[in-house]
Design an enzyme around this catalytic site. Structure first.
Site, PDB file in Angstrom:
ATOM      1  N   LYS A  35       0.871  -1.186   0.000  1.00 46.32           N
ATOM      2  CA  LYS A  35       0.000   0.000   0.000  1.00 46.32           C
ATOM      3  C   LYS A  35       0.899   1.223   0.000  1.00 46.32           C
ATOM      4  O   LYS A  35       1.779   1.342   0.864  1.00 46.32           O
ATOM      5  CB  LYS A  35      -0.932   0.030   1.207  1.00 46.32           C
ATOM      6  CG  LYS A  35      -1.796   1.305   1.191  1.00 46.32           C
ATOM      7  CD  LYS A  35      -2.930   1.261   2.175  1.00 46.32           C
ATOM      8  CE  LYS A  35      -2.504   1.707   3.551  1.00 46.32           C
ATOM      9  NZ  LYS A  35      -3.653   1.845   4.461  1.00 46.32           N
ATOM     10  N   SER A  93      -4.626  12.213  15.570  1.00 48.19           N
ATOM     11  CA  SER A  93      -3.262  12.375  15.057  1.00 48.19           C
ATOM     12  C   SER A  93      -2.426  13.142  16.075  1.00 48.19           C
ATOM     13  O   SER A  93      -1.539  13.911  15.714  1.00 48.19           O
ATOM     14  CB  SER A  93      -3.287  13.087  13.703  1.00 48.19           C
ATOM     15  OG  SER A  93      -4.087  14.250  13.787  1.00 48.19           O
TER      16      SER A  93
HETATM   17  P1  NAD Z   1      -8.343  13.217  10.575  1.00 47.42           P
HETATM   18  O1  NAD Z   1      -7.336  14.201  10.108  1.00 47.42           O
HETATM   19  O2  NAD Z   1      -9.625  13.081   9.856  1.00 47.42           O
HETATM   20  O3  NAD Z   1      -8.677  13.489  12.115  1.00 47.42           O
HETATM   21  C1  NAD Z   1      -7.651  13.797  13.022  1.00 47.42           C
HETATM   22  C2  NAD Z   1      -8.173  13.687  14.443  1.00 47.42           C
HETATM   23  O4  NAD Z   1      -7.099  13.990  15.350  1.00 47.42           O
HETATM   24  C3  NAD Z   1      -9.287  14.661  14.765  1.00 47.42           C
HETATM   25  O5  NAD Z   1     -10.109  14.084  15.755  1.00 47.42           O
HETATM   26  C4  NAD Z   1      -8.534  15.860  15.332  1.00 47.42           C
HETATM   27  O6  NAD Z   1      -9.326  16.685  16.142  1.00 47.42           O
HETATM   28  C5  NAD Z   1      -7.475  15.131  16.146  1.00 47.42           C
HETATM   29  N1  NAD Z   1      -6.284  15.931  16.398  1.00 47.42           N
HETATM   30  C6  NAD Z   1      -5.591  16.673  15.501  1.00 47.42           C
HETATM   31  N2  NAD Z   1      -4.532  17.258  16.117  1.00 47.42           N
HETATM   32  C7  NAD Z   1      -4.576  16.858  17.414  1.00 47.42           C
HETATM   33  C8  NAD Z   1      -3.756  17.108  18.552  1.00 47.42           C
HETATM   34  N3  NAD Z   1      -2.693  17.916  18.474  1.00 47.42           N
HETATM   35  N4  NAD Z   1      -4.089  16.518  19.729  1.00 47.42           N
HETATM   36  C9  NAD Z   1      -5.193  15.710  19.813  1.00 47.42           C
HETATM   37  N5  NAD Z   1      -5.996  15.442  18.768  1.00 47.42           N
HETATM   38  C10 NAD Z   1      -5.681  16.000  17.589  1.00 47.42           C
HETATM   39  O7  NAD Z   1      -7.560  11.827  10.635  1.00 47.42           O
HETATM   40  P2  NAD Z   1      -8.131  10.349  10.575  1.00 47.42           P
HETATM   41  O8  NAD Z   1      -8.141   9.894   9.173  1.00 47.42           O
HETATM   42  O9  NAD Z   1      -9.366  10.260  11.397  1.00 47.42           O
HETATM   43  O10 NAD Z   1      -6.927   9.550  11.295  1.00 47.42           O
HETATM   44  C11 NAD Z   1      -6.710   9.700  12.679  1.00 47.42           C
HETATM   45  C12 NAD Z   1      -5.384   9.063  13.056  1.00 47.42           C
HETATM   46  O11 NAD Z   1      -5.447   7.668  12.806  1.00 47.42           O
HETATM   47  C13 NAD Z   1      -4.189   9.578  12.246  1.00 47.42           C
HETATM   48  O12 NAD Z   1      -3.094   9.733  13.126  1.00 47.42           O
HETATM   49  C14 NAD Z   1      -3.923   8.463  11.266  1.00 47.42           C
HETATM   50  O13 NAD Z   1      -2.585   8.428  10.833  1.00 47.42           O
HETATM   51  C15 NAD Z   1      -4.278   7.261  12.118  1.00 47.42           C
HETATM   52  N6  NAD Z   1      -4.608   6.043  11.366  1.00 47.42           N
HETATM   53  C16 NAD Z   1      -4.162   4.877  11.871  1.00 47.42           C
HETATM   54  C17 NAD Z   1      -4.430   3.685  11.213  1.00 47.42           C
HETATM   55  C18 NAD Z   1      -3.993   2.385  11.791  1.00 47.42           C
HETATM   56  O14 NAD Z   1      -4.076   1.356  11.118  1.00 47.42           O
HETATM   57  N7  NAD Z   1      -3.582   2.340  13.025  1.00 47.42           N
HETATM   58  C19 NAD Z   1      -5.162   3.714  10.014  1.00 47.42           C
HETATM   59  C20 NAD Z   1      -5.643   4.928   9.546  1.00 47.42           C
HETATM   60  C21 NAD Z   1      -5.367   6.089  10.248  1.00 47.42           C
END
Ligand code: NAD
Length: 319
Positions: free
Chosen positions: A66, A197
């Site tokens: 990916k 994030s």
């Molecule tokens: P998004 O950008 O749509 O949402 C980000 C979220 O993080 C929001 O709730 C925002 O308010 C919050 N946020 C931003 N800055 C912040 C901070 N400084 N402190 C606390 N909260 C904060 O992103 P998303 O697509 O919902 O992804 C969220 C996270 O999940 C990302 O870090 C992404 O990389 C991770 N992710 C992990 C996997 C996995 O397999 N583990 C898969 C997809 C995404």
């Protein structure tokens, strides 16, 4: 090779399909039949991240990668911050087999991993779901969690509170009362999903009650952090993949601080295959460090390609 565009995915792979596919992958990893290759993840500047997650599943006959990343400026352009594409290859010949839109598949496979952890590790009588985070992934996480336990209400916190309205609408669709709460009220939750994030711990030890299951899903890169390291020291810690957990997952911080030994971290696949009993008491805190592995992406992409072939969907090209 077959191109399966993003727009087709919703009709090809359901959340239930993703749950079954990811459980099978975790079991194959536990049996040593499938392995993830080292993750490549590079910072592009201005918060943009780009990289590759790849692997070989000998049991499932999958080889692939990916490619994609996180582009925080996208939301203001009306597109999601995560952008990714899955490429599948024939494991015998290396010939390209398929190119598959990875946006919805990423959300489905990530929510499936979290739901498998809740299914296997949360107390059966869990009734209050806590959500930390309200971005794109959070809605998928909430829906998937609601499939594996009979939750009676949802409490949620987000750094940007205005984003909680959308998550509240998802809870309403599921018939679940929803309340925005300060972090210290997460003590009411039986299960907490963190999906932000965040670059520093939001959820502290004092915010979590005994017996809670945490699915920590947001930390997938060096430097991200959602929960305080002492919580990992207090909890029984599970992960999708040990190497990722200690390098790019939530456990990177507790391990670096000497609060948790990598040997204490249990692959969730070992619980799926019955090699590990999972939760060992109602008072125990269990924590799943879901880092997101390439094999998850290959499993759901392969399912999409199989279904597209059966239905004659997608675009076939010679390469
Ligand atoms: P998004 O950008 O749509 O949402 C980000 C979220 O993080 C929001 O709730 C925002 O308010 C919050 N946020 C931003 N800055 C912040 C901070 N400084 N402190 C606390 N909260 C904060 O992103 P998303 O697509 O919902 O992804 C969220 C996270 O999940 C990302 O870090 C992404 O990389 C991770 N992710 C992990 C996997 C996995 O397999 N583990 C898969 C997809 C995404």
């Amino acid at each position: 090779m077959r191109i399966v565009p993003e727009a087709l995915i919703a009709g090809l792979v359901s959340p239930e399909d993703a749950f079954a596919a990811i459980e099978a992958v975790f079991a194959a990893m536990s049996r040593g039949e499938a392995r993830n290759f080292d993750v490549v993840r590079e910072a592009l500047g201005e918060g943009r991240q780009y990289g590759f997650k790849s692997g070989l599943d000998r049991a499932g006959g999958q080889l692939g990668v990916k490619a994609g990343g996180y582009f925080p400026g996208n939301a203001s352009r009306g597109i999601i911050n995560h952008q990714s594409t899955v490429f599948l290859f024939d494991p015998e010949t290396g010939r390209p087999v398929a190119m598959v839109g990875g946006g919805l598949l990423t959300a489905l496979r990530t929510a499936a991993a979290s739901a498998i952890s809740i299914d296997r590790l949360a107390r059966p009588e869990a009734r209050v779901l806590g959500m930390v985070g309200a971005g794109h992934q959070a809605a998928f996480q909430l829906r998937a969690a609601a499939r594996v336990r009979r939750f009676e209400r949802v409490i949620a916190w987000n750094l940007h509170p205005e984003m909680l309205t959308r998550l509240g609408a998802v809870a309403a669709e599921l018939g679940l009362p929803f309340e925005a709460v300060p972090l210290d009220r997460m003590r009411e939750a039986d299960v907490i999903v963190t999906i932000t994030s965040s670059p520093a711990a939001c959820l502290l030890g004092a915010h979590v009650s005994a017996g809670t299951h945490l699915a920590c899903m947001g930390t997938d890169t060096k430097g991200k952090q959602e929960v305080a390291p002492d919580l990992l020291a207090r909890a029984r810690v599970f992960t999708d993949e040990l190497a990722q957990s200690v390098s790019i997952g939530e456990a990177q911080h507790a391990v670096a601080q000497g609060l948790l030994s990598p040997a204490q971290i249990v692959p969730l696949g070992d619980v799926v295959t019955g090699q590990h009993p999972g939760r060992q008491g109602a008072e125990e805190i269990t924590l799943f460090d879901g880092t997101g592995v390439g094999l998850q992406d290959l499993a759901v992409a392969a399912m999409a390609v199989r279904r597209a072939e059966e239905r004659g969907q997608g675009i076939v090209v010679e390469v």
